[in-house]
Design a protein around this motif. Structure first.
Motif, PDB file in Angstrom:
ATOM      1  N   GLY A 135      34.863  53.742 -35.032  1.00 24.00           N
ATOM      2  CA  GLY A 135      35.199  55.136 -35.257  1.00 24.00           C
ATOM      3  C   GLY A 135      36.558  55.339 -35.902  1.00 24.00           C
ATOM      4  O   GLY A 135      37.069  56.460 -35.939  1.00 24.00           O
ATOM      5  N   ARG A 138      35.638  55.930 -41.696  1.00 19.65           N
ATOM      6  CA  ARG A 138      34.346  56.513 -42.039  1.00 19.65           C
ATOM      7  C   ARG A 138      34.246  56.608 -43.556  1.00 19.65           C
ATOM      8  O   ARG A 138      35.151  57.118 -44.216  1.00 19.65           O
ATOM      9  N   ALA A 172      29.401  51.924 -30.167  1.00 19.55           N
ATOM     10  CA  ALA A 172      29.303  53.182 -30.921  1.00 19.55           C
ATOM     11  C   ALA A 172      28.006  53.904 -30.588  1.00 19.55           C
ATOM     12  O   ALA A 172      27.982  55.138 -30.489  1.00 19.55           O
TER      13      ALA A 172
END
Length: 250
Positions: A135, A138, A172
């Motif tokens: 995370g 991106r 995730a």
């Protein structure tokens, strides 16, 4: 309030097209385009002039918020289709408030070269995949990346320690699944318990946004605290189970 007073109050809230564009920060062309697409209702006609209400303001601000989150026009149309035509500006404001980022740090857009320069090292495809699963990175448009800059060094440290990409991907998936459930339940809580209380008290649309903004850091802290408590409880349960097995073996 008498009918005359209600008419005067409604008249005071009417905006011209120029006033509307100034309020929402959009061009006349964009407002007319969104009206044509049915994303906002047509203006109220008074003779040959068209006027706009707080409902137009709320819907256009929501459109702008959705655009900021990368929604395509088709996705925006689908999202707005789920909001009743007679939804009050306060209800629309709640949608917008819940869409706003919950973290204060805004991701920084970088090219791959910029990212490697910030990292102080070259990053292979597997490195990028691991950072993405964590995370921290991106992928965005045209091969660029949105980077959670404050967490980048943490991610690089995990790469140095050989953190498996498979573990990052699996973690995730856990975060995504439970995060979606938490988001749905919190949204329902705001709709059924929080906002009705403020709406009944006659609070303006801005009030719910202020409430949500102040609750966000508390919600994040509560989630972290709940996670830590659950991990601690799980650890104690495992130790107790091990001790129980050991006692039976002896």
């Amino acid at each position: 309030m008498t009918q005359t007073e209600e008419r005067l109050e409604a008249a005071r809230e009417l905006l011209t097209l120029d006033e509307l564009t100034s309020r929402v920060g959009m061009s006349v062309r964009n407002v007319r385009f969104y009206t044509t697409k049915g994303l906002v209702p047509p203006p109220i006609r008074r003779g040959r002039s068209g006027y706009y209400t707080p409902d137009h303001v709320a819907r256009l601000e929501l459109v702008r918020e959705l655009q900021g989150h990368g929604f395509t026009l088709a996705a925006i149309e689908k999202y707005l289709a789920g909001i009743p035509d007679d939804a009050a500006p306060e209800d629309i404001a709640l949608h917008r408030a819940m869409l706003a980022p919950w973290q204060a740090d805004v991701p920084v857009e970088m090219s791959r070269a910029d990212l490697e320069r910030r990292a102080g090292r070259s990053l292979g495809d597997e490195d990028l995949a691991t950072l993405e699963a964590l995370g921290i990175v991106r992928r965005s448009r045209r091969g660029r990346f949105e980077v959670a800059a404050p967490q980048l060094q943490v991610g690089l440290g995990l790469l140095d320690l050989g953190f498996p990409m498979e573990a990052a991907v699996a973690a995730a998936e856990v975060y995504t699944a439970h995060g979606r459930q938490i988001a749905q339940e919190l949204n329902e809580l705001f709709k059924t318990l929080v906002w009705p209380a403020y709406k009944e008290a006659g609070a303006p649309p801005e009030r719910i946004q202020q409430v949500v903004e102040r609750l966000k850091p508390l919600s994040i802290a509560s989630l972290v605290a709940a996670y830590e408590a659950a991990m601690d409880e799980d650890r104690r349960a495992r130790i107790a189970a091990r001790a129980d097995r050991g006692g039976r073996e002896h």
